[in-house]
Design an enzyme around this catalytic site. Structure first.
Site, PDB file in Angstrom:
ATOM      1  N   TRP A 130       0.893  -1.355   0.258  1.00 21.81           N
ATOM      2  CA  TRP A 130      -0.274   0.023   0.090  1.00 21.81           C
ATOM      3  C   TRP A 130       1.106   1.411   0.386  1.00 21.81           C
ATOM      4  CZ3 TRP A 130      -1.844   2.183   5.300  1.00 21.81           C
ATOM      5  CH2 TRP A 130      -3.264   3.303   4.481  1.00 21.81           C
ATOM      6  N   ASP A 211      -0.017  -5.632   9.715  1.00 16.35           N
ATOM      7  CA  ASP A 211      -1.117  -4.615   9.267  1.00 16.35           C
ATOM      8  C   ASP A 211      -2.031  -5.353   8.604  1.00 16.35           C
ATOM      9  OD1 ASP A 211      -2.596  -2.485   8.543  1.00 16.35           O
ATOM     10  OD2 ASP A 211      -1.777  -2.171   7.002  1.00 16.35           O
ATOM     11  N   ALA A 213      -5.781  -4.642   8.283  1.00 16.21           N
ATOM     12  CA  ALA A 213      -6.936  -3.211   7.860  1.00 16.21           C
ATOM     13  C   ALA A 213      -8.114  -3.765   7.770  1.00 16.21           C
ATOM     14  CB  ALA A 213      -6.274  -2.224   7.298  1.00 16.21           C
ATOM     15  N   LYS A 246     -12.556  -0.953   7.789  1.00 10.76           N
ATOM     16  CA  LYS A 246     -13.586  -1.127   6.862  1.00 10.76           C
ATOM     17  C   LYS A 246     -14.293  -1.668   7.590  1.00 10.76           C
ATOM     18  CE  LYS A 246     -10.010   0.196   4.693  1.00 10.76           C
ATOM     19  NZ  LYS A 246      -9.657   1.375   3.481  1.00 10.76           N
TER      20      LYS A 246
HETATM   21  C1  PLP Z   1      -3.488  -1.843   3.776  1.00  5.68           C
HETATM   22  C2  PLP Z   1      -3.983  -0.466   4.722  1.00  5.68           C
HETATM   23  N1  PLP Z   1      -3.246  -0.486   5.909  1.00  5.68           N
HETATM   24  C3  PLP Z   1      -4.222   0.559   6.700  1.00  5.68           C
HETATM   25  C4  PLP Z   1      -4.826   1.273   6.389  1.00  5.68           C
HETATM   26  C5  PLP Z   1      -5.707   2.191   7.453  1.00  5.68           C
HETATM   27  O1  PLP Z   1      -6.721   2.385   7.108  1.00  5.68           O
HETATM   28  P1  PLP Z   1      -7.738   3.750   8.058  1.00  5.68           P
HETATM   29  O2  PLP Z   1      -6.391   4.496   8.871  1.00  5.68           O
HETATM   30  O3  PLP Z   1      -8.517   4.321   7.182  1.00  5.68           O
HETATM   31  O4  PLP Z   1      -7.670   3.143   9.320  1.00  5.68           O
HETATM   32  C6  PLP Z   1      -5.731   1.415   4.645  1.00  5.68           C
HETATM   33  C7  PLP Z   1      -6.847   1.692   4.314  1.00  5.68           C
HETATM   34  O5  PLP Z   1      -6.774   2.327   3.471  1.00  5.68           O
HETATM   35  C8  PLP Z   1      -4.981  -0.299   4.437  1.00  5.68           C
HETATM   36  O6  PLP Z   1      -5.223   0.026   3.142  1.00  5.68           O
END
Ligand code: PLP
Length: 400
Positions: A130, A211, A213, A246
């Site tokens: 990401w 991570d 998510a 999510k």
């Molecule tokens: C791989 C990944 N990690 C972390 C996040 C963090 O999301 P948020 O800060 O919206 O909770 C996202 C959001 O798109 C993600 O795709």
């Protein structure tokens, strides 16, 4: 002084979503940003969130600051959600966490803690990862190494390449792993492969940073956390960044948790103090609303059941869309798209060139990233035929 500053380019993902919003084509399809979209093409509020919100509004008596580590009920709920209720590390008191502004906040706090422990740590990130991982971790001063992950020719994980590259990770290094539903490729590790990574971490001494998510949107809440739980059982130390954006639909409430699995209960307490001091330097206290809702949902049996049902329905829908999209694309082209059905979560690469992604955008108003990453949840009964036909035409080089 400020007039030295120039206009920066728009965020690549958000910029495309903005372009789609102003596209007048009534058939336009937005597959850009990673948010869950329902069959009706909206990002819904969970029923459990609505109920928790009503109760909170009635009961709330103050808007005073949250404690620096956030809401205690939320923290306990998130630890159990990610680690599992029967986690030996949890039972031993070796797990601690702080509430953070979203999963992004958790990644940043994890990075701060890593930097405090080992300023020269190298963070190994998957190729691809990401894109926001890089500024989130890099702005703390950590440096990067890349490990091979996705094989575009085979449409799957290049595990041999991953292992070969990670053999160079050493004690003091950090390996960033996607807990499930890899963003951007949707190709996940098998449990056996997670076991191999645990063996390597044990042997080589690197610290995994997971991570997670998208827990609940791949195969379900338990299966999606199996990899991170395996690491937590096998290793003395682990950092986890979890998000409720999510799986509870709390995107705009900025609700996440930085979770620390430590070698001892004393060390777990020390990590909270480190994380709080890091947070104080950046945003002081986390926002309340989302964590109070999530904490309520996770601590109330009826709300938990309601939430889990809705999440399971979303997960089933995404997996159903994967099957339908695979067959529709195969009807409109002679390519094998079976990988879409094998991959997990919201994202897959369609395997198109940047020029083909551009042609889809310019000729058909179908918006995906230049890498051809799509948000599968943006597909629905009303746009799937149009989308598959457009992809088929672009693959054949036909004009719109
Ligand atoms: C791989 C990944 N990690 C972390 C996040 C963090 O999301 P948020 O800060 O919206 O909770 C996202 C959001 O798109 C993600 O795709």
């Amino acid at each position: 002084m400020l007039d030295k500053l120039t206009q920066l380019p728009e965020d690549s993902i958000l910029g495309l979503a903005a372009a789609c919003r102003v596209d007048p084509n009534p058939h336009k399809v937005d597959l850009t940003v990673g948010i869950y979209m329902s069959e009706a093409g909206i990002c819904p509020v969970f029923d459990a969130v609505r109920l928790a919100q009503q109760a909170l509004i009635e009961e709330e008596t103050t808007k005073a600051y949250m404690p620096p580590a956030g809401d205690a009920t939320f923290n306990t709920g998130m630890q159990r959600l990610v680690m599992g209720g029967d986690s030996p590390a949890l039972a031993a008191g070796r797990v601690s966490s702080i509430q953070t502004p979203g999963g992004c906040g958790a990644i940043r706090i994890g990075a701060e803690v890593i930097h405090a422990a080992a300023p020269d740590a190298r963070v190994w990130v998957s190729d691809p990862t990401w894109p926001v991982h890089i500024p989130l971790l890099g702005s703390v001063g950590l440096s990067f190494e890349t490990y091979r992950y996705y094989d575009p020719a085979e449409h799957g994980v290049n595990f041999e390449g991953m292992v070969a590259d990670l053999q160079q990770a050493r004690r003091g290094d950090v390996v960033l792993l996607h807990g499930c539903c890899h963003n951007p490729c949707g190709a996940d590790l098998s449990l056996e492969q997670w076991g191999t990574i645990a063996d390597m971490a044990e042997r080589q001494g690197f610290l995994p940073f997971v991570d997670i998510a998208y827990q609940g949107l791949g195969d379900g809440l338990e299966t999606d956390a199996a990899g991170v739980r395996l690491l937590a059982e096998r290793l003395p130390e682990l950092i986890i960044a979890a998000s409720c954006s999510k799986n509870m639909g709390l995107y705009r409430e900025r609700t996440g948790a930085a979770i620390f699995v430590c070698a001892s209960a004393d060390n777990a307490r020390a990590l909270v103090s480190q994380a709080q001091v890091a947070a104080r330097r950046i945003y002081s206290m986390p926002p309340a609303h989302g964590a109070l809702l999530a904490g309520r949902i996770l601590s109330d049996e009826a709300l938990t059941a309601n939430w889990e049902d809705e999440l399971q329905a979303m997960c089933r829908r995404i997996n159903g869309l994967r099957t339908s999209l695979m067959s529709k694309l195969q009807q409109h082209s002679d390519r094998d798209f079976s990988f879409i059905e094998r991959e997990k979560g919201m994202f897959s690469f369609l395997g198109l060139t940047p020029a083909q992604a551009l042609a889809l955008r310019e000729q058909h108003s179908v918006y995906m990233l230049d890498s051809s990453r799509i948000n599968v949840a943006g597909v629905n009964g009303a746009n799937i035929d149009y989308l598959a036909e457009a992809v088929g035409k672009v693959l054949r080089g036909e004009a719109a």
